[in-house]
Design an enzyme around this catalytic site. Sequence first.
Site, mmCIF file in Angstrom:
data_model
loop_
_atom_site.group_PDB
_atom_site.id
_atom_site.type_symbol
_atom_site.label_atom_id
_atom_site.label_comp_id
_atom_site.label_asym_id
_atom_site.label_seq_id
_atom_site.Cartn_x
_atom_site.Cartn_y
_atom_site.Cartn_z
ATOM 1 N N CYS A 3 73.889 11.327 34.125
ATOM 2 C CA CYS A 3 73.034 10.405 33.371
ATOM 3 C C CYS A 3 73.038 9.079 34.111
ATOM 4 C CB CYS A 3 73.538 10.267 31.928
ATOM 5 S SG CYS A 3 75.281 9.796 31.797
ATOM 6 N N ARG B 280 62.884 6.857 32.601
ATOM 7 C CA ARG B 280 63.894 6.462 33.587
ATOM 8 C C ARG B 280 64.054 7.553 34.637
ATOM 9 N NH1 ARG B 280 69.557 4.481 31.647
ATOM 10 N NH2 ARG B 280 69.655 3.889 33.850
#
Length: 280
Positions: free
Chosen positions: A238, A180
């Site tokens: 995040c 990611r």
Amino acid sequence: MAFTTLISTGALALHLDDSAVAIVDCRGKLDDEQWGARQYTASHIPGAVYADLNDDLSGPKTGTNGRHPLPEVHVLARTFGRLGIASGVQVVAYDQDNGMWASRLWWLLRWLGHDAVAVLDGGFAKWIAEGRPTDRGDVRREPREFVAAPRAGMVADVAAVAARVGSRDWRLVDARAPERFRGEVEPIDRTPGHIPGAVNHFFQTNVENGVFKTPEQLRASFAPTIASTPMDRVICYCGSGVTACHNLLALEHAGMSGAQLYVGSWSEWSADPSRPVERG
């Protein structure tokens, strides 16, 4: 009893009947928002109350402020009071296993000035594996008055992050999975990639064999990530301000205090197409 980062299952087992200990179940799943509440009702650590990530530990979403924004201080203080938390109360937060969800409650309490909070190392999975007692149904603790003392220095907003992009004096640490971070996949947010200049420290590397690594192991693991950057110039993020708290917990447990949380994280940053994106 004074635990400020982690607590073992054995230590918690000695305090199940302690009125000065508040146990909070934080189990959850991103793809099933009711899963945690169902699991809690079916089986939980005796005396534990339940805190939901979206309803209790996040504020209202606007579509541009990320998936799990900070609640208003007075709202969060009222939530903590409802959970039976006040000055002098030791809080123990747990989730299903690695502390991913519980670390969000840990960080929020510290943000509002309550340091007596620890995450159950190994979570409910370790508790069950050891054959420890459980209970069913909902628990309600006697409400208390939680007095909030917010620590503004623990938070970095989007403007502060934008001002640090490209600076060699600051370090942005992304807690998401490497694929990611690199932008190879993006299962949740509209744009793949990461904030330019950020480095990747996947939060799951903080755990080994179901429990957190030792402080010495964590310091060695974070060394190439942080390098020589002073801790008060480190910003953790995040996807939405949850797993970054896991990195912050690991850093604190390693004795590396002072990093900030960018709560909006990638879900806020990527919501504005004018903000720069880096891949690879």
